[in-house]
Each structure stands twice: as C-alpha cells, then as structure tokens.
Design a protein around this motif. Sequence first.
Motif, short mmCIF file in Angstrom:
data_model
loop_
_atom_site.label_atom_id
_atom_site.label_comp_id
_atom_site.label_asym_id
_atom_site.label_seq_id
_atom_site.Cartn_x
_atom_site.Cartn_y
_atom_site.Cartn_z
N SER A 1 28.03 38.41 32.46
CA SER A 1 29.22 38.83 33.21
C SER A 1 28.95 40.11 34.01
CB SER A 1 30.43 39.05 32.29
OG SER A 1 30.43 40.38 31.77
N PHE A 2 29.88 40.44 34.90
CA PHE A 2 29.78 41.63 35.74
C PHE A 2 29.81 42.93 34.95
CE2 PHE A 2 34.07 43.47 35.64
CZ PHE A 2 34.82 42.42 35.12
N LYS A 3 30.22 42.85 33.68
CA LYS A 3 30.36 44.07 32.88
C LYS A 3 29.05 44.83 32.76
CE LYS A 3 34.63 42.94 31.83
NZ LYS A 3 35.83 43.69 32.21
N ASP A 4 27.93 44.12 32.89
CA ASP A 4 26.63 44.77 32.73
C ASP A 4 26.38 45.86 33.78
OD1 ASP A 4 26.20 43.06 30.61
OD2 ASP A 4 25.02 41.63 31.78
N THR B 1 38.44 41.76 25.79
CA THR B 1 38.80 40.34 25.71
C THR B 1 37.52 39.51 25.57
OG1 THR B 1 38.80 40.22 28.14
CG2 THR B 1 40.92 40.61 27.05
N GLY B 2 36.38 40.16 25.37
CA GLY B 2 35.14 39.45 25.04
C GLY B 2 33.92 39.88 25.82
N ASN B 3 34.01 39.97 27.13
CA ASN B 3 32.82 40.26 27.92
C ASN B 3 32.36 41.71 27.80
OD1 ASN B 3 32.06 37.76 29.02
ND2 ASN B 3 33.78 37.86 30.46
N THR B 4 33.30 42.63 27.79
CA THR B 4 32.92 44.04 27.63
C THR B 4 32.22 44.25 26.30
OG1 THR B 4 34.72 44.79 29.04
CG2 THR B 4 33.81 46.41 27.52
N SER B 5 32.73 43.60 25.25
CA SER B 5 32.13 43.77 23.93
C SER B 5 30.72 43.18 23.90
CB SER B 5 33.00 43.16 22.84
OG SER B 5 33.31 41.82 23.10
N ASN C 1 47.26 42.30 20.89
CA ASN C 1 46.62 41.84 22.12
C ASN C 1 45.65 42.89 22.66
OD1 ASN C 1 48.16 43.73 23.57
ND2 ASN C 1 49.85 42.28 23.76
N PHE C 2 45.05 42.62 23.81
CA PHE C 2 44.06 43.55 24.38
C PHE C 2 44.64 44.94 24.57
CE2 PHE C 2 42.52 45.84 28.09
CZ PHE C 2 41.19 45.99 27.79
N ASP C 3 45.87 45.01 25.03
CA ASP C 3 46.48 46.31 25.31
C ASP C 3 46.57 47.16 24.03
OD1 ASP C 3 47.28 45.61 28.21
OD2 ASP C 3 48.18 44.00 27.04
N LEU D 1 39.11 38.37 43.96
CA LEU D 1 38.60 38.46 42.60
C LEU D 1 39.73 38.40 41.57
CD1 LEU D 1 37.02 42.06 42.16
CD2 LEU D 1 38.88 41.46 43.65
N PRO D 2 39.38 37.98 40.34
CA PRO D 2 40.39 37.97 39.28
C PRO D 2 40.73 39.39 38.86
CG PRO D 2 38.26 37.16 38.44
CD PRO D 2 38.06 37.53 39.87
N VAL D 3 41.95 39.58 38.39
CA VAL D 3 42.38 40.91 37.94
C VAL D 3 42.89 40.83 36.50
CG1 VAL D 3 44.08 42.75 38.27
CG2 VAL D 3 42.94 41.74 40.25
N GLY D 4 42.32 41.68 35.65
CA GLY D 4 42.77 41.78 34.26
C GLY D 4 43.21 43.20 34.00
N ASN D 5 42.24 44.04 33.59
CA ASN D 5 42.53 45.45 33.37
C ASN D 5 42.48 46.23 34.69
OD1 ASN D 5 43.34 47.18 31.31
ND2 ASN D 5 41.28 47.97 30.97
N ALA D 6 42.10 45.52 35.75
CA ALA D 6 42.12 46.02 37.14
C ALA D 6 41.01 47.01 37.49
CB ALA D 6 43.50 46.58 37.51
N GLY D 7 40.02 47.12 36.63
CA GLY D 7 38.89 48.00 36.93
C GLY D 7 38.00 47.46 38.03
N ASN D 8 37.75 46.17 38.01
CA ASN D 8 36.76 45.63 38.94
C ASN D 8 37.24 45.67 40.39
OD1 ASN D 8 34.08 44.73 38.89
ND2 ASN D 8 34.69 42.58 39.11
N ILE D 9 38.50 45.36 40.63
CA ILE D 9 39.01 45.41 42.02
C ILE D 9 38.96 46.85 42.52
CG2 ILE D 9 41.48 45.62 41.35
CD1 ILE D 9 42.12 43.83 43.80
N VAL E 1 32.87 35.42 41.15
CA VAL E 1 33.06 34.64 39.93
C VAL E 1 32.40 35.45 38.82
CG1 VAL E 1 33.60 32.37 40.84
CG2 VAL E 1 31.22 33.07 40.73
N THR E 2 33.25 35.99 37.95
CA THR E 2 32.92 37.14 37.12
C THR E 2 32.09 36.85 35.87
OG1 THR E 2 35.15 36.77 36.29
CG2 THR E 2 34.87 38.60 37.82
N GLY E 3 32.21 35.62 35.32
CA GLY E 3 31.54 35.34 34.05
C GLY E 3 30.99 33.93 33.96
#
Length: 351
Positions: A59-62, A85-89, A133-135, A184-192, A316-318
């Motif tokens: 994933s992009f987290k790297d 939510t999985g990828n960061t970990s 949840n994640f939050d 791009l997808p938005v979750g915690n909004a860091g990547n955008i 496409v992030t993961g």
Amino acid sequence: ARAWRGIVEEYRDRLPVTANTPVVTLLEGGTPLVPATRVSELTGCEVYLKVEGLNPTGSFKDRGMTMAISKAAEDGAKAVICASTGNTSASAAAYAVRAGMTCAVLVPQGKIAMGKLAQALVHGARLLQVDGNFDDCLELARKLSIDYPVALVNSVNPFRLQGQKTASFEIVDALGDAPDVHCLPVGNAGNITAYWMGYQEYHSDGSATRLPRMFGFQASGAAPIVNGAPVAQPRTIATAIRIGNPASWRFAEKARDDSDGRIDSVTDRQILAAYRMLAGEEGVFVELASAASVAGLLQSVEAGQIERGSRVVCTVTGNGLKDPDWALAGASSAVTVPVDARAAAAALGLT
Ligand code: F0G
C-alpha cells in the motif's frame, strides 16, 4: 539506468532529512503509472492508475512510513505505535523490523482484512483488537503516545505526509506535467492532503506548469466530509476507509477548495463494481477502498463534473491480495478434473 533507491534518496532535497537521519527503507515508491484503457474508454478521458499496491507492504503507506520511522530512529525511539484500519499497521510493523524497534498497533476488532492482520503479526507487532472503530483506536494511540515512550506514526505525524507527497512528484516526472484531475479515496484524509502538498511544491518551483483539481471519494456510509459532520458509526465494506472523523479533515477541505475540486461519496455497490471492473477489464487487482477513486471518477464524469478529454490520474491505494474474500465472493468455483487432457479440454470448453 540505475536502480530505484526508495523515496528518501530519490527526493532527498525535498524532504526534511539530514545527513544524520538513518534512512530506514524497503525501497518503496517508484510505482507504475499504468494507462487504464477500459476506464479511458468508459469516460472519454485519458486515465492512468497510480498502482500503489506495488509498494513493499502492498500500500501507499510505505511512502509515509519510511519517513516516519527514519525520523523516529533519528530521535532515538525504541518503540512506535499506530491506530489502523490495516494498511498502516502492516507498514509500521515491517519498517519497525528494519529499524530494530518494537511496534504496537490498535485495530478495530473484526473490521480489518485478513491479509493486513497477517502482515502485522508476521512482522512481530504487538496487536490489540479494540472494541471500537478506527476513530476510537486513533484517540487511544494518541493518548498512549503522550503518556508512554512510544512514537505515534499515524498520518497526524507530519513526516508521514512528507513521504506520501512523493507520489505526486513521480506522477509529474512520468507525465511531464501535472494531470488535469487527480482522484483518490479518502479515509483519514492524510493522503489527499499529501498529494496536494506534492503538486503544489512542484508547481511553485516550476517542476510542473499546472495544478490538478483534487477529487476525493469517501464511502457513502462513512462520508463525514461530504455530510459536514462526523459519523459516529461509519459503515462500508471498504474497511480501509471506514472512518467517521478524519484527522486531516480541514486539510482535505483546503485541498478541495484551493484546487477547485470536490469531495464526494460513492456507494458500496459502486465501489464493488469498480473493483470488479479493474480486475476483470484492466488486469489490476486492488483492494475495495482503492476502487473508490475509479468509482468516483465514473460518477463525476457521468455528472458532468469532469470534462471528457481530461487527463486523469486515479490512485489505487492498496493491493487486492490483502483481502481476497471479496474476489472469491463474486467468482464461480473452480472445477475439479482428473489428470487427463481430454477431460481438462472438455471442462474448459475447448472441444
Ligand atoms: N486506501 C487504502 C487502501 C487505505 O488503507 C487508506 C487508509 C486509504 C485509502 C485512505 O487514505 O486515510 O490518507 O485518507 N488507511 C489507513 C490505515 C487509515 O490505517 O491503514 P487516508
């Protein structure tokens, strides 16, 4: 041609590192920008996929983690912690191994994909499944990082976004300029936030002549930015972006507004359809959350919000292998045959 050296060495002069920063790397970045023939056909746009699932942990987290862990090492940290939510970990666990650090991860119980859980465990992370949840996990991780000697490596750590901005550099380096639109997808909004930072940096020093419009997409059951209010019980099959109160909320809004872009939502059904289309018609296997970028592009073109003929990059992030359950769910089961060419040919419909 020389070998790719990882994002810190490739973009060293644009990152907050010094000669004293021990670079902890798995040679992340340098991911392919694949022309998307089918999506281009469907939209009348010139569409590319930035395939971030081909990073070392999928994933992009790297990109962010090589920076966060390198700076933690420079700081003398012995332990890191994150909510995920999985990828960061998965990424934190792998880079912590490289750095000789211990890694603690907090994940929402029962709501992360099996492959991501496996990654954290095989890399030896201390994993807690939190009844929330994640939050909730992020709040807990923040508290622990304040009260105990563990460095927080979520994207609220500014070094994470510094690393992630390098994806924009790669895109401009490949295309010769910024695209018209970036989805791009938005979750915690860091990547955008990170992508917008990267595009702006290249633009301000003349490495790009233009800036893209930033289009972010949340899942409709987890769309706090679209709704304008936190979602207490976020719901979506795209567990990676099942987030109700994004940490970089305001930065994402700023990226949207300053770029004349949009943040919209797509339904789980649209996400699943885009996921199947990418695998079945582009040959690119992504995870569900990643397909939100393409689902969003299709929707935005349909709604007239993105002009036909635009040059568009979808991140496409993961990697799809992280969560194979969804691939198997939609597939017909395999046929069993004896070791016999005629039987195999008949089963394949070749006769
Ligand atoms: N796509 C994937 C595959 C993700 O794992 C994430 C975030 C996103 C998109 C959204 O990126 O949060 O920067 O807006 N995953 C985080 C995690 C939350 O813990 O792995 P974002």
